[in-house]
Design an enzyme around this catalytic site. Structure first.
Site, PDB file in Angstrom:
ATOM      1  N   HIS A   2       0.626  -1.243  -0.017  1.00  0.00           N
ATOM      2  CA  HIS A   2       0.063  -0.279  -0.142  1.00  0.00           C
ATOM      3  C   HIS A   2       0.472   1.241   0.008  1.00  0.00           C
ATOM      4  CE1 HIS A   2      -3.944   2.469   0.815  1.00  0.00           C
ATOM      5  NE2 HIS A   2      -2.905   2.567   1.885  1.00  0.00           N
ATOM      6  N   GLU A   3       2.279   1.462   0.755  1.00  0.00           N
ATOM      7  CA  GLU A   3       2.660   2.569   1.240  1.00  0.00           C
ATOM      8  C   GLU A   3       3.332   2.088  -0.333  1.00  0.00           C
ATOM      9  OE1 GLU A   3       1.599   4.687   2.956  1.00  0.00           O
ATOM     10  OE2 GLU A   3       0.639   3.352   4.170  1.00  0.00           O
ATOM     11  N   HIS A   6       1.608   4.262  -2.610  1.00  0.00           N
ATOM     12  CA  HIS A   6       2.043   5.817  -2.622  1.00  0.00           C
ATOM     13  C   HIS A   6       2.747   6.406  -3.211  1.00  0.00           C
ATOM     14  CE1 HIS A   6      -1.771   6.081  -0.776  1.00  0.00           C
ATOM     15  NE2 HIS A   6      -1.883   6.134   0.396  1.00  0.00           N
ATOM     16  N   GLU A  25      -6.408   7.143  -1.691  1.00  0.00           N
ATOM     17  CA  GLU A  25      -6.468   6.024  -0.513  1.00  0.00           C
ATOM     18  C   GLU A  25      -7.581   4.527  -1.163  1.00  0.00           C
ATOM     19  OE1 GLU A  25      -4.248   5.371   1.581  1.00  0.00           O
ATOM     20  OE2 GLU A  25      -4.183   7.632   2.532  1.00  0.00           O
TER      21      GLU A  25
END
Length: 586
Positions: A2-3, A6, A25
């Site tokens: 997820h990060e 980003h 998000e």
């Protein structure tokens, strides 16, 4: 993952303002879920995501803090880092992927990153890129971003033997939420097939000429779709892969569900059929219990589980999911008024019945999936561990000395955290008296080994706080005094207070209301230390409308007490005040 993702969806292209929060998000959750699905079992990952959505996000959509994926206003933005922004936002992006197909969706994302690299943009900019590559009009689809609530879809099927047609009628609705009472119809993608004796039938309807699967687009409040040249009465396989985040109903018989379990080509919908079969039987038992009656677990469910256990062709991780009954949280979401005690008693009774009826195949399953190989986080080993621990969870319910010793030994001797944690959870939740005596030993062993690893200690706290055996509140109160607990640490708060109040319903909702008082006391204490954490922990009290009058009144009383505190933070004030806004001043 997820990060890492980003770096693109959030950093290189970021949000113009807070109202676009899901742009980074929700989109990033979609990207990380796709990665996780590719790295393991796509069907199992989808099941896990849908269970989270149904038990937690749907509840958020039905609560006082319900808001659109793209909110139009906010009091405290920290209160909008929610499952709606993240998980429902992910589902909205997933629907775009479903409607466009993987190739056009990829073109759309490529255009989005190329056009807006280094810019702060809006959700509308993202949708514009998708519209340009596909030629689609996204006007109606944007209702998913701008309207709160979970749409409900009623589906009826009618087979005409003489005309060889099968008609599906869809009726969609969405109830009132704080931002609006009247909702415009959604564009709902329904991935589906028609299943008959030999499997999926070819589909013939407008725009479909012989494919065995299609995506219908339901856009009206009521819509009929007629399939031609249907040689026999089919069983529809609807919302394959959970193609839209809706509550949908079709009048399947239990035999229909068994049929889909055996013949549906879609792995997710085979699980869904099993899940709905279990849900149907459990709800019948719960409703009977509420009315002081008794209904036994449907033998067809026991036979279905026996068949699943004996089918070596199935992915082990998938079998583990098939063997897992609907959670207490999901069962609660299906009820207008939540009967906490009846739900807990019935689900536990059903698990014991399954364990007793399937003891031998469960033991064989456990033994077949044990391994002395060195631990590796690879799909094959993950599947074996999942299935082994699903079998162990049932066997832990049986008063058998050898099985209880096996359970204890796995808890203290395993060489990996997955097996250790699974055994510890089963041991801590076992109703067997001989298991209860071993719990303190196993917990002490775990803490002795892992006391210097904060994440492991958080798991240790969580196991005890979530254990659904008697005296849960007293255990949690004792944990607050433990040397490793620090109320200033958000992860410790989530592991103890959050796990108890959000997961351990049977102990939190005790009849004397002390669970509610405990949470309110902690909210008041936390609000002085970390208002953002406090506002997230208050959520169980905000759902008071779903409970019987005596429990609802007790929860409202604690919300009023919180609101009367001097110097209350805007974070907590917003959630608590909105929860009882229609009851007048606190």
């Amino acid at each position: 993952a997820h990060e890492y993702f980003h770096n693109w969806s959030g950093n290189r292209v970021t949000c113009r303002d807070w109202f676009q929060l899901s742009l980074k998000e929700g989109f990033t959750v979609f990207r990380d879920s796709q990665f996780s699905a590719d790295a393991g079992s796509p069907v199992v990952k989808r099941i896990q995501d849908v269970n989270l959505l149904r038990t937690l996000q749907f509840a958020e959509d039905a609560g006082p803090m319900a808001h659109p994926v793209q909110p139009a206003s906010y009091m405290e933005i920290s209160n909008f880092y929610t499952l709606t922004v993240y998980e429902k936002g992910n589902e909205v992006v997933r629907m775009i992927h479903t409607l466009l197909g993987p190739e056009l969706f990829r073109k759309g994302t490529d255009l989005y990153f190329e056009r807006h690299d280094g810019q702060a943009v809006t959700i509308e900019d993202f949708a514009t890129c998708m519209a340009e590559v596909s030629g689609r009009d996204f006007t109606q689809f944007m209702n998913w971003y701008r309207q709160a609530g979970t749409p409900e879809v009623e589906v009826q099927g009618d087979y005409d033997q003489a005309a060889k047609t099968f008609t599906l009628t869809f009726r969609q609705s969405c109830g009132p939420t704080p931002e609006g009472k009247t909702k415009a119809p959604y564009l709902i993608p329904v991935k589906m097939g028609l299943v008959a004796g030999e499997g999926d039938l070819p589909l013939f309807t407008e725009g479909v000429d012989g494919a065995t699967e299609t995506v219908l687009e339901v856009t009206d409040r009521e819509q009929r779709i007629v399939f031609r040249d249907v040689p026999e009465a089919p069983v529809p396989s609807l919302f394959r892969g959970f193609s839209a985040p809706v509550k949908w109903r079709y009048p399947y018989s239990r035999d229909d569900l068994l049929f889909l379990m055996a013949r549906d080509s879609d792995g997710f919908n085979r699980w869904e059929a099993c899940n709905q079969l279990a849900l149907s039987s459990l709800r019948e038992m719960i409703d009977a219990r509420v009315n002081n009656d008794v209904v036994e677990l449907d033998n067809r469910l026991i036979d279905a589980f026996r068949t699943v256990l004996s089918d070596d062709s199935l992915d082990g991780a998938m079998v583990a999911q098939l063997l897992t009954l609907p959670s207490e949280a999901y069962l609660s979401e299906t009820m207008d008024v939540i009967a906490v005690q009846a739900i807990h008693d019935v689900r536990q009774s059903a698990r014991v019945t399954l364990a007793e009826a399937l003891k031998d195949p469960l033991i064989r399953c456990y033994e077949a999936n044990r391994s002395d190989e060195p631990y590796r986080p690879e799909p094959e080993q993950i599947a074996r561990r999942s299935l082994k621990n699903a079998a162990l969870a049932y066997l832990s319910l049986l008063d058998d000395r050898d099985l209880q010793e096996t359970l204890y030994r796995q808890a203290v001797d395993s060489d990996n955290m997955t097996d250790t944690h699974a055994a510890l959870v089963s041991l801590a939740n076992s109703p067997v008296s001989s298991a209860a005596h071993r719990v303190p030993e196993a917990l002490a062993d775990f803490y002795g080994k892992w006391r210097h690893e904060p994440l492991a200690v958080n798991l240790w706290f969580q196991v005890q706080a979530a254990a659904m055996v008697p005296d849960g509140l007293e255990r949690v109160q004792a944990l607050l005094e433990h040397e490793a607990f620090d109320i200033r640490n958000p992860n410790k708060v989530r592991s103890v207070i959050g796990a108890f109040c959000s997961v351990n319903a049977i102990n939190f909702h005790r009849e004397d209301g002390e669970g509610y008082r405990f949470l309110a006391d902690r909210i008041i204490e936390l609000d002085r230390l970390n208002p953002q954490v406090a506002s997230r922990q208050i959520v169980p009290l905000t759902r008071w409308r779903k409970y019987p009058e005596s429990q609802a009144n007790a929860m409202v009383g604690e919300l009023r007490r919180i609101l009367q505190q001097p110097g209350l933070s805007p974070d907590v004030y917003e959630v608590a005040s909105k929860s009882i806004a229609d009851l007048g001043r606190p």
